[in-house]
Design a protein around this motif. Structure first.
Motif, PDB file in Angstrom:
ATOM      1  N   ILE A 178       1.137  -1.073  -0.090  1.00  0.00           N
ATOM      2  CA  ILE A 178      -0.062   0.009   0.004  1.00  0.00           C
ATOM      3  C   ILE A 178       0.733   1.445  -0.134  1.00  0.00           C
ATOM      4  O   ILE A 178       0.679   2.028  -0.792  1.00  0.00           O
ATOM      5  N   GLY A 179       1.811   1.319   1.007  1.00  0.00           N
ATOM      6  CA  GLY A 179       2.801   2.248   0.949  1.00  0.00           C
ATOM      7  C   GLY A 179       3.613   2.651  -0.434  1.00  0.00           C
ATOM      8  O   GLY A 179       3.712   3.941  -0.757  1.00  0.00           O
ATOM      9  N   LEU A 180       4.034   1.780  -0.945  1.00  0.00           N
ATOM     10  CA  LEU A 180       4.665   1.752  -2.279  1.00  0.00           C
ATOM     11  C   LEU A 180       3.829   2.121  -3.415  1.00  0.00           C
ATOM     12  O   LEU A 180       4.268   2.902  -4.288  1.00  0.00           O
ATOM     13  N   CYS A 181       2.564   1.535  -3.161  1.00  0.00           N
ATOM     14  CA  CYS A 181       1.593   2.034  -4.352  1.00  0.00           C
ATOM     15  C   CYS A 181       1.118   3.640  -4.413  1.00  0.00           C
ATOM     16  O   CYS A 181       0.840   4.303  -5.337  1.00  0.00           O
ATOM     17  N   GLU A 182       1.219   3.919  -3.070  1.00  0.00           N
ATOM     18  CA  GLU A 182       0.952   5.354  -2.812  1.00  0.00           C
ATOM     19  C   GLU A 182       1.886   6.280  -3.469  1.00  0.00           C
ATOM     20  O   GLU A 182       1.692   7.486  -4.164  1.00  0.00           O
ATOM     21  N   ILE A 183       3.157   5.755  -3.108  1.00  0.00           N
ATOM     22  CA  ILE A 183       4.405   6.646  -3.831  1.00  0.00           C
ATOM     23  C   ILE A 183       4.351   6.487  -5.072  1.00  0.00           C
ATOM     24  O   ILE A 183       4.447   7.569  -5.847  1.00  0.00           O
ATOM     25  N   TYR A 184       3.985   5.354  -5.871  1.00  0.00           N
ATOM     26  CA  TYR A 184       3.696   5.283  -7.374  1.00  0.00           C
ATOM     27  C   TYR A 184       2.567   6.215  -7.694  1.00  0.00           C
ATOM     28  O   TYR A 184       2.974   7.087  -8.653  1.00  0.00           O
ATOM     29  N   LYS A 185       1.630   6.425  -7.150  1.00  0.00           N
ATOM     30  CA  LYS A 185       0.458   7.167  -7.270  1.00  0.00           C
ATOM     31  C   LYS A 185       0.959   8.771  -7.387  1.00  0.00           C
ATOM     32  O   LYS A 185       0.582   9.506  -8.277  1.00  0.00           O
TER      33      LYS A 185
END
Length: 106
Positions: free
Chosen positions: A85-92
């Protein structure tokens, strides 16, 4: 670019690999590399200290690989999912020029 891969079996996270550099800023000032490193290392530390699961952890040449051996506990699944979730938020927020996240069902 940072590439993160998450491995699942029967819908449960059991491992991940993170490698590369974001190259968002100069070394030592790259907030994306720092964020990904902090999240990833915290996940490993939490897996080791908060679960009874056996782990394989390999760090070499800018690559981190983590796998839970045997039956994965609910706690390990949640910790790895939290990292995703954290890495997907950085990606977004910053886009796939700097960070890419992949999911693989095995």
């Amino acid at each position: 670019m940072i590439n993160a891969r998450f491995y699942q079996k029967n819908g449960r996270y059991f491992g991940f690999a993170v490698q590369g550099h974001a190259e968002y800023a100069e070394p030592g000032e790259d907030i994306l590399c720092s964020a990904v490193s902090a999240l990833s290392i915290n996940t490993v530390n939490s897996l080791e200290r908060l679960t009874g699961d056996r782990l394989v952890v390999k760090e070499e040449d800018g690559r981190l690989y983590v796998k839970v051996l045997g039956n994965i506990s609910h706690e390990s699944h949640i910790l790895i999912k939290s990292l995703s979730i954290g890495l997907c938020e950085i990606y977004k927020e910053y886009g796939d020029e700097y960070v890419r996240v992949y999911f693989k069902e095995l």
